[in-house]
Write a protein that holds these residues in place. Structure first.
Motif, mmCIF file in Angstrom:
data_model
loop_
_atom_site.group_PDB
_atom_site.id
_atom_site.type_symbol
_atom_site.label_atom_id
_atom_site.label_comp_id
_atom_site.label_asym_id
_atom_site.label_seq_id
_atom_site.Cartn_x
_atom_site.Cartn_y
_atom_site.Cartn_z
ATOM 1 N N GLY A 1 92.404 46.961 18.829
ATOM 2 C CA GLY A 1 92.043 45.706 18.194
ATOM 3 C C GLY A 1 92.215 44.490 19.074
ATOM 4 O O GLY A 1 91.808 43.389 18.699
ATOM 5 N N LYS A 2 92.813 44.661 20.269
ATOM 6 C CA LYS A 2 93.112 43.504 21.116
ATOM 7 C C LYS A 2 92.264 43.413 22.381
ATOM 8 O O LYS A 2 91.973 42.319 22.840
ATOM 9 C CB LYS A 2 94.595 43.549 21.516
ATOM 10 C CG LYS A 2 95.548 43.341 20.347
ATOM 11 C CD LYS A 2 96.998 43.426 20.801
ATOM 12 C CE LYS A 2 97.954 43.230 19.636
ATOM 13 N NZ LYS A 2 99.380 43.354 20.061
ATOM 14 N N VAL A 3 91.898 44.528 22.953
ATOM 15 C CA VAL A 3 91.221 44.493 24.242
ATOM 16 C C VAL A 3 90.185 45.602 24.301
ATOM 17 O O VAL A 3 90.339 46.654 23.673
ATOM 18 C CB VAL A 3 92.243 44.658 25.402
ATOM 19 C CG1 VAL A 3 92.926 46.020 25.333
ATOM 20 C CG2 VAL A 3 91.583 44.454 26.765
ATOM 21 N N TYR A 4 89.130 45.358 25.085
ATOM 22 C CA TYR A 4 88.083 46.369 25.219
ATOM 23 C C TYR A 4 88.361 47.282 26.402
ATOM 24 O O TYR A 4 88.767 46.834 27.472
ATOM 25 C CB TYR A 4 86.707 45.727 25.417
ATOM 26 C CG TYR A 4 85.663 46.772 25.772
ATOM 27 C CD1 TYR A 4 85.101 47.569 24.777
ATOM 28 C CD2 TYR A 4 85.292 46.979 27.105
ATOM 29 C CE1 TYR A 4 84.184 48.558 25.091
ATOM 30 C CE2 TYR A 4 84.367 47.964 27.425
ATOM 31 C CZ TYR A 4 83.825 48.746 26.416
ATOM 32 O OH TYR A 4 82.928 49.727 26.732
ATOM 33 N N PHE A 5 88.150 48.546 26.193
ATOM 34 C CA PHE A 5 88.078 49.549 27.253
ATOM 35 C C PHE A 5 87.416 50.771 26.627
ATOM 36 O O PHE A 5 87.385 50.898 25.392
ATOM 37 C CB PHE A 5 89.467 49.890 27.809
ATOM 38 C CG PHE A 5 90.430 50.428 26.782
ATOM 39 C CD1 PHE A 5 90.518 51.789 26.505
ATOM 40 C CD2 PHE A 5 91.255 49.551 26.078
ATOM 41 C CE1 PHE A 5 91.394 52.266 25.560
ATOM 42 C CE2 PHE A 5 92.139 50.031 25.122
ATOM 43 C CZ PHE A 5 92.210 51.398 24.861
ATOM 44 N N PRO A 6 86.861 51.660 27.414
ATOM 45 C CA PRO A 6 86.229 52.853 26.832
ATOM 46 C C PRO A 6 87.242 53.648 26.016
ATOM 47 O O PRO A 6 88.266 54.080 26.538
ATOM 48 C CB PRO A 6 85.758 53.637 28.069
ATOM 49 C CG PRO A 6 85.679 52.648 29.161
ATOM 50 C CD PRO A 6 86.747 51.632 28.885
ATOM 51 N N ARG A 7 86.966 53.852 24.745
ATOM 52 C CA ARG A 7 87.943 54.481 23.857
ATOM 53 C C ARG A 7 88.250 55.922 24.248
ATOM 54 O O ARG A 7 89.338 56.424 23.967
ATOM 55 C CB ARG A 7 87.444 54.442 22.411
ATOM 56 C CG ARG A 7 87.079 53.050 21.886
ATOM 57 C CD ARG A 7 88.092 51.999 22.235
ATOM 58 N NE ARG A 7 87.853 50.734 21.543
ATOM 59 C CZ ARG A 7 88.363 49.572 21.912
ATOM 60 N NH1 ARG A 7 89.114 49.516 22.997
ATOM 61 N NH2 ARG A 7 88.122 48.477 21.230
ATOM 62 N N LEU A 8 87.297 56.579 24.896
ATOM 63 C CA LEU A 8 87.527 57.968 25.307
ATOM 64 C C LEU A 8 88.594 58.082 26.399
ATOM 65 O O LEU A 8 89.058 59.186 26.691
ATOM 66 C CB LEU A 8 86.218 58.597 25.804
ATOM 67 C CG LEU A 8 85.277 59.141 24.719
ATOM 68 C CD1 LEU A 8 83.977 59.616 25.340
ATOM 69 C CD2 LEU A 8 85.935 60.281 23.952
ATOM 70 N N ILE A 9 88.965 56.948 26.986
ATOM 71 C CA ILE A 9 90.022 56.958 27.999
ATOM 72 C C ILE A 9 91.309 57.532 27.419
ATOM 73 O O ILE A 9 92.020 58.309 28.078
ATOM 74 C CB ILE A 9 90.276 55.519 28.518
ATOM 75 C CG1 ILE A 9 89.144 55.076 29.451
ATOM 76 C CG2 ILE A 9 91.616 55.432 29.234
ATOM 77 C CD1 ILE A 9 89.135 55.774 30.787
ATOM 78 N N LEU A 10 91.620 57.184 26.173
ATOM 79 C CA LEU A 10 92.891 57.615 25.570
ATOM 80 C C LEU A 10 92.973 59.126 25.337
ATOM 81 O O LEU A 10 93.939 59.762 25.755
ATOM 82 C CB LEU A 10 93.150 56.846 24.285
ATOM 83 C CG LEU A 10 93.807 55.480 24.532
ATOM 84 C CD1 LEU A 10 93.744 54.616 23.282
ATOM 85 C CD2 LEU A 10 95.261 55.668 24.942
ATOM 86 N N PRO A 11 91.980 59.752 24.681
ATOM 87 C CA PRO A 11 92.070 61.214 24.547
ATOM 88 C C PRO A 11 92.029 61.939 25.885
ATOM 89 O O PRO A 11 92.695 62.967 26.059
ATOM 90 C CB PRO A 11 90.870 61.578 23.666
ATOM 91 C CG PRO A 11 89.980 60.393 23.686
ATOM 92 C CD PRO A 11 90.855 59.209 23.918
ATOM 93 N N LEU A 12 91.298 61.406 26.847
ATOM 94 C CA LEU A 12 91.276 62.018 28.182
ATOM 95 C C LEU A 12 92.642 61.911 28.855
ATOM 96 O O LEU A 12 93.079 62.838 29.550
ATOM 97 C CB LEU A 12 90.210 61.351 29.054
ATOM 98 C CG LEU A 12 88.753 61.703 28.733
ATOM 99 C CD1 LEU A 12 87.808 60.845 29.558
ATOM 100 C CD2 LEU A 12 88.486 63.180 28.982
ATOM 101 N N SER A 13 93.337 60.794 28.640
ATOM 102 C CA SER A 13 94.669 60.626 29.221
ATOM 103 C C SER A 13 95.665 61.610 28.616
ATOM 104 O O SER A 13 96.589 62.071 29.294
ATOM 105 C CB SER A 13 95.159 59.189 29.033
ATOM 106 O OG SER A 13 95.464 58.918 27.675
ATOM 107 N N VAL A 14 95.468 61.937 27.337
ATOM 108 C CA VAL A 14 96.342 62.927 26.689
ATOM 109 C C VAL A 14 96.178 64.285 27.356
ATOM 110 O O VAL A 14 97.164 64.976 27.655
ATOM 111 C CB VAL A 14 96.007 63.020 25.186
ATOM 112 C CG1 VAL A 14 96.701 64.226 24.561
ATOM 113 C CG2 VAL A 14 96.415 61.743 24.467
ATOM 114 N N VAL A 15 94.933 64.677 27.608
ATOM 115 C CA VAL A 15 94.668 65.960 28.262
ATOM 116 C C VAL A 15 95.288 65.985 29.655
ATOM 117 O O VAL A 15 95.883 66.986 30.071
ATOM 118 C CB VAL A 15 93.151 66.215 28.326
ATOM 119 C CG1 VAL A 15 92.843 67.454 29.166
ATOM 120 C CG2 VAL A 15 92.575 66.394 26.925
ATOM 121 N N MET A 16 95.177 64.872 30.382
ATOM 122 C CA MET A 16 95.708 64.813 31.751
ATOM 123 C C MET A 16 97.230 64.818 31.763
ATOM 124 O O MET A 16 97.855 65.482 32.592
ATOM 125 C CB MET A 16 95.186 63.556 32.449
ATOM 126 C CG MET A 16 93.674 63.550 32.666
ATOM 127 S SD MET A 16 93.097 64.957 33.640
ATOM 128 C CE MET A 16 93.920 64.654 35.194
#
Length: 285
Positions: A116-131
């Motif tokens: 809700g505060k800043v834009y970035f590609p939302r898929l970054i978060l699930p990908l970071s979980v996998v990594m």
């Protein structure tokens, strides 16, 4: 007053289709992804005494429990593999999948304040979980290898290095893909229906028993419910993982291909549903 031509460093546009995934944008934000990876790994054990040692303690105690229940009480065969190595190998790869699934499934709800505060590609978060879970898997795989060395030195059970070891990264990629795809589907659903977060806990527990973690697939040859285990796309991955390490297991090309197709399908469905929910999830979370 003269017109001033403005140039923008970043222009955010709505997605033109539900399957629109900007890989170039994901790569551009790779530094942010590594920050999330570090956050996930460090924050989890920041105020614990043993820290990352929990990644060693957990598989050890789970292996001992499996040894007692499946080995000593149920007396189920382990396909000629040393029981401790058999159980630990299955637990290692299953733990990677289950943590990818459960942590990815909380993406929208757990990170709503950031979204809700800043834009970035939302898929970054699930990908970071996998990594970040790859790091945890590496620690547990190292423990498994140490146990293999122990049995090779003191129990004279040789470590068989073969070309099959090259399959291990592929199998981990399959596990990551299935965990990511299923996780983002559940994450998208839980933005509106929180019940799925509770059901996921039961599903993961049940999934461990319908995947050959505590028993080999060969044990089910004459069982009428073998088909239930066979249609599980994780079954062939676990069996192939053990086969890669020990040269023993029930593996065929068709079952691996089935797991590959399943991974591709859930990733496509997950991407479509993720893009659909992403537009409005801040109104429902």
């Amino acid at each position: 007053m003269d017109d001033i031509t403005q140039t923008w460093d970043l222009e955010i546009k709505p997605k033109s289709s539900l399957l629109n995934i900007n890989l170039k944008e994901l790569w551009h934000y790779r530094d942010l992804m590594w920050l999330f990876v570090r956050r996930d790994f460090v924050a989890q054990y920041k105020q614990t005494i043993l820290g990352p040692l929990w990644h060693v303690i957990q598989p050890v105690f789970t292996t001992l429990m499996f040894l007692l229940v499946f080995g000593k009480i149920a007396k189920i065969s382990t396909d000629g593999i040393e029981p401790i190595l058999f159980y630990m190998s299955g637990i290692t790869i299953w733990t990677y999948f289950s943590t990818c699934l459960t942590n990815t499934a909380n993406t929208f709800v757990a990170n709503a304040p950031i979204f809700g505060k800043v834009y970035f590609p939302r898929l970054i978060l699930p990908l970071s979980v996998v990594m970040s879970n790859i790091v945890k898997f590496g620690i547990q795989f190292l423990l498994l290898f140490v146990m293999m060395l122990y049995f090779a030195l003191f129990k004279h059970i040789p470590i068989v290095f073969s070309v099959n070891w090259l399959l291990i990264p592929v199998l981990i990629l399959l596990m990551a893909g299935i965990g990511l795809g299923c996780g983002i589907i559940i994450s998208s659903v839980t933005t509106k229906y929180r019940d799925f977060a509770v059901l996921l806990t039961f599903a993961v527990q049940l999934g461990m028993y319908v995947t050959p973690i505590g028993y080999p697939l060969s044990y089910l040859q004459s069982k009428p419910y073998k088909w239930v285990i066979t249609i599980n796309p994780l079954t062939s991955i676990v069996e192939a993982f053990r086969y890669s390490l020990f040269g023993k297991g029930t593996v065929d090309t068709g079952s691996i291909l089935y797991s590959v197709i399943f991974m591709i399908v859930v990733l496509i469905i997950g991407a479509i549903y993720f893009n659909k929910v992403e537009k409005t999830f801040m109104d429902t979370v």
